[in-house]
Every structure is written in C-alpha cells, then in structure tokens.
Motif scaffolding. Structure first.
Motif, mmCIF file in Angstrom:
data_model
loop_
_atom_site.group_PDB
_atom_site.id
_atom_site.type_symbol
_atom_site.label_atom_id
_atom_site.label_comp_id
_atom_site.label_asym_id
_atom_site.label_seq_id
_atom_site.Cartn_x
_atom_site.Cartn_y
_atom_site.Cartn_z
ATOM 1 N N CYS A 37 29.865 110.011 27.964
ATOM 2 C CA CYS A 37 28.869 110.846 27.428
ATOM 3 C C CYS A 37 27.530 109.793 27.108
ATOM 4 O O CYS A 37 27.697 108.748 26.800
ATOM 5 N N ASP A 38 26.411 110.437 27.117
ATOM 6 C CA ASP A 38 25.183 109.827 26.592
ATOM 7 C C ASP A 38 24.582 110.641 25.490
ATOM 8 O O ASP A 38 24.084 111.833 25.579
ATOM 9 N N ASP A 39 24.834 109.850 24.199
ATOM 10 C CA ASP A 39 24.277 110.504 23.136
ATOM 11 C C ASP A 39 24.938 111.631 22.637
ATOM 12 O O ASP A 39 24.326 112.580 21.832
ATOM 13 N N LEU A 40 26.280 111.933 23.013
ATOM 14 C CA LEU A 40 26.862 112.884 22.178
ATOM 15 C C LEU A 40 27.228 112.485 21.006
ATOM 16 O O LEU A 40 27.951 111.416 20.700
ATOM 17 N N VAL A 77 22.888 101.990 20.955
ATOM 18 C CA VAL A 77 21.888 102.687 21.877
ATOM 19 C C VAL A 77 22.693 102.326 23.307
ATOM 20 O O VAL A 77 23.569 101.609 23.436
ATOM 21 N N CYS A 78 21.898 102.725 24.130
ATOM 22 C CA CYS A 78 22.641 102.882 25.776
ATOM 23 C C CYS A 78 22.982 101.428 26.186
ATOM 24 O O CYS A 78 24.179 101.265 26.262
ATOM 25 N N THR A 79 21.918 100.582 26.612
ATOM 26 C CA THR A 79 22.382 99.579 27.280
ATOM 27 C C THR A 79 23.629 98.846 26.769
ATOM 28 O O THR A 79 24.259 98.350 27.451
ATOM 29 N N ASP A 286 28.546 106.907 24.386
ATOM 30 C CA ASP A 286 27.851 105.769 24.209
ATOM 31 C C ASP A 286 27.140 105.396 22.839
ATOM 32 O O ASP A 286 27.142 104.295 22.475
ATOM 33 N N ASN A 287 26.858 106.337 22.204
ATOM 34 C CA ASN A 287 26.264 106.243 20.841
ATOM 35 C C ASN A 287 25.902 107.582 20.134
ATOM 36 O O ASN A 287 26.601 108.612 20.968
ATOM 37 N N GLY A 288 25.542 107.652 19.099
ATOM 38 C CA GLY A 288 25.477 108.825 18.371
ATOM 39 C C GLY A 288 24.352 109.890 18.668
ATOM 40 O O GLY A 288 23.435 109.352 19.711
#
Ligand code: MG
Length: 464
Positions: A37-40, A77-79, A286-288
C-alpha cells in the motif's frame, strides 16, 4: 548474454521436472504475491487496532497467517522505500535516496539503475512469470520501468497519484479535499505505453484488482510472482462508487475498505484455483501515514509521527504473511523488514540471490515456517541519504530527528542521542539514555560498523 539468460530461466524448470526426486514438478515452485500500500498507517487496519475502519478480509488473512508487529520499511517516503523492497538493499547503496529530492517526480530523468537486480529479475531468471501492477515510482522512463527490470508486464500509474497536477486555479483544499480526476494529469501505463491520461483514479483499485485476478488465472499452471503496489491510500483519495460512504472513518476509511475488499478478491481467486496452499502472500505498506493531511491521512496508532520521519510511525508498517498450511498462524513480535523479502523469496523458491553485491536482508523462513526467533536484530533508519537512528534489540537511538512535514525546517541533532526502549515505550516518549550508557555505546559501535560498510551510490533523484 541472451542465451545465458535463457538457460538460467529454463534450468530450474528442467531440474524440477526431470531431475529432482519425487514429483517435484515445476508448478510446485511456490507462487508469491506482494501487496504493497501507499501511506497506509500502522494503526489503519482492524487487526492492528483501528476502531472504525472495517477490514474483515485482512483480519481473516492475519488470523490464518502471521501478523508482524515490528516490521519495517527502509525509508520513510515512497521512492527509496520501494527501491529497498525491490533490491533488498538500503537505498543509499543504489542512489535512490537523496537529501535534496526525496522521491522521483514526473520531471525526473533517472530511476533505478539497470545494474540493480530486483526481486522481479531474480525470480524471472528462475523461471517465474513476473508481473508488476500499480505504483512503481522507481523511474517512469523506459530504462527504469518494471519491464526493464525483470517484469513480464506492467499496468499502473508509474508515480504518486498527486504528481502531475493539471493546470487549474484551485486552492490546495479544493485540489486535495474535493478531488476530481481531471485535477491531476496522472498517466496510466501498460508496459511502456500510456493508455489513459488522466487516469480515472476512482476505479484504479478495482482495475488493479481485476488485473491481478486475470494474471493469477493466466499463470495458474506456472510459478508466478505478482507485485501489486496500490496507489492508495496516498492523497488525493479516490474510491469507487460501491465503497463511497461505506466506512465510519469517512473517505480515508472508504479507500482502505476498498483495498481490504481487493485483498479478499485476490485471496479468493487463489483459493478458487486451488493455489492458496502453494502461494505466499505478503501485505504491507511503503511508509507511515501522511499526517499533515488530517482526516485524509491515516493513523500510526500508538506509534509516534508518520510519513517523512524516522520516528516509528514513519517506518513501522502493518504487515501480514499468509500461506495456508505452510505458515503457522501467530502474532510475531520479532523484527522484519521489506529488505528481508528478497532473501526470503530466494530461500523458498531456490532462486539465486545476487552474489556480487552487499544485501541488507535476512531469510525470514525460520520465523515463518519453524516458529524460531527473527534473525533480524537491528534496523537502520535513513532520512534521505543520512542515517538518523539505529535500533538494536529493544533499544532505538536517535542521532537526529525531524518531524514530518509540519513546520520543522531543520533536523535536531542529539548528542548524546535520544534512547528509547521500544518494548516498554513503543510511542518513544521517555528518553532513557541517562540510564543506559552501555546500550548507547553498543549501538554507537553498530552504527559505525554499518556506516563503514556503506559506499553511497551516485544520487539518481536529482537528475532533471
Ligand atoms: Mg508512500
């Protein structure tokens, strides 16, 4: 080179079919699915304690599998987080982190370098069908896309769903809190071509899910690896009609509940095709949570801070491993990391890990399959290209801290470092440095040892 690669691809299949004792046919190599997921946030799932987001499918997955409570990504962060998962290496080693630009943007000219070996590449070379669906964010130009990095196919939005803002006179509040598809000029790609722009983000979770289901059906007779990286719940939040207004938690909850539905669909497809008992599925993020987006951002539960920081809330993720009949169901409190996925997948498949470079992960198999303690006893918390904090055992020392996204322009240097006991104090509230000089000394040695073993790669994020 082509012939060599071809041989490497066929060899494991031939060995499995004709040489290995018993009927160890090629299809018995386990399938692997990663749902990212992204930012979950750590606290956004029912099984991780959220009171008003309903996640029955993930709760069931956790009940049948293992719920890991101390599982980390290698960047906040994402990348860089994605680079670490794909390569099993701290992103400082492959140039996918930077103090100046923390992630890739639509104007970036670079990405994950061709010399890097991804999980997709490793498993493809071992005879797997490999597919990437969703947010890649390791470069949207041809040399850096998934199909240049060992994946047979790609379908997804190649970077964050809030990038590529379409020209419009909108306030930030309008753009993010009442999002319309046309406010963003975000592309949807199939392999290396753009097939839709702007991507209809309302249906993106649903379409990713259907793509994965089709890929599972198509590959049911051969080993496959599917990397599904959702674009959501990163802001701006979009949800399909069916889930609009479904959650007590508002739009953010609707989005997470649609992702939960997606997990149910994917596990259901594996069961329907009798593949569940030969498939490892990993769910994480991927991150908080992006806390500055208030109710459009998630929750880190009792952990401190969120996305963009090296406090626990930025890098500890809600993680579930599932493989019916193979993984003994329990809650695991030992440490794990996305860095460990590559060695774990290599161990269960027999694929060869890259031998010519330093990897930072551990095979988690002894924990997953044999009830043993985790081989991971340390974690290094990078902020861009700088090491901010180190965990060893239950203790975590912060050498620098910076609150995520809100107000704090400069990082604060801590000398002596702050020290927290994450067992007694998972929220990192009470500095115990004064009582544990021996712990600080031990972590200091570990930190130096790590830094001595890191040769930073050329920064790829700054190339425009
Ligand atoms: Mg993210």
């Amino acid at each position: 080179m082509t012939n060599y690669r071809h041989c490497r691809t066929l060899l494991p299949l031939l060995l499995a079919a004709f040489v290995l004792p018993g009927a160890a046919a090629a299809e018995k190599l386990p399938n692997i699915v990663v749902i990212f997921c992204d930012d979950l946030g750590y606290g956004d799932l029912g099984c991780f304690g959220h009171p008003t987001i309903a996640t029955p499918n993930l709760d069931q997955m956790a009940h049948e599998g293992q719920r890991w409570t101390e599982f980390y990504v290698a960047a906040c962060v994402c990348t860089p987080s994605r680079a670490a998962l794909q390569t099993g290496r701290y992103p400082i080693r492959n140039g996918m982190c930077s103090g100046q630009r923390r992630v890739l943007f639509p104007d970036s000219k670079s990405g994950l370098q061709p010399s890097e070996i991804t999980i997709g590449r490793m498993l493809k070379d071992h005879g797997y069908a490999t597919h990437c669906v969703g947010k890649w964010h390791l470069g949207h130009l041809k040399p850096h896309l998934p199909t240049s990095h060992g994946y047979d196919s790609y379908f997804g939005i190649p970077y964050s769903n809030d990038m590529d803002a379409a020209p419009a006179k909108l306030t930030r509040k309008q753009r993010f809190w009442s999002p319309q598809v046309e406010y963003w000029n975000v592309p949807l790609m199939r392999d290396m071509e753009i097939v839709e722009r702007p991507a209809n983000q309302h249906t993106i979770t649903k379409r990713y899910t259907e793509e994965v289901q089709q890929l599972i059906r198509k590959n049911k007779d051969q080993p496959f690896f599917i990397y599904l990286a959702h674009n959501l719940p990163h802001v701006p939040l979009f949800v399909s009609e069916k889930f609009s207004g479904a959650s007590r938690r508002g739009l953010y909850g609707d989005v997470v509940e649609e992702i939960d539905w997606s997990v149910g669909q994917i596990l259901g497809t594996l069961r329907e095709l009798n593949l569940a008992e030969n498939t490892l599925v990993v769910f994480t993020s991927d991150n908080g949570p992006w806390k500055s987006f208030q109710d459009h951002g998630g929750s880190a539960g009792l952990l401190r801070d969120g996305k963009g920081s090296t406090w626990e809330g930025g890098m500890r993720e809600p993680t579930i491993f599932w493989w019916p009949g193979k993984i003994s169901p329990r809650v695991v409190s030992g440490m794990g990391s996305t860095l460990d996925l590559m060695p774990t997948f290599a161990a269960i498949s027999g694929a060869k890990l890259p031998a010519d470079r330093k990897l930072d992960g551990y095979d988690l198999g002894p924990v997953l399959f044999h009830g043993q303690v985790s081989p991971r006893n340390e974690m290094f918390y990078y902020h861009g290209s700088e090491l901010y904090a180190v965990r060893q055992g239950s203790f975590k020392a912060h050498y620098k801290t910076k609150t995520s996204y809100v107000g704090q322009k400069e990082a604060v240097v801590h000398d002596p470092p702050l020290l927290f006991h994450l067992g007694h104090d998972p929220s990192e509230q009470w500095d115990v440095a004064a009582d544990h000089s021996e712990v600080l000394e031990s972590i200091g040695k570990l930190r130096q040892q790590h830094l001595d073993g890191v040769e930073p790669a050329e920064d790829q994020l700054v190339k425009r």
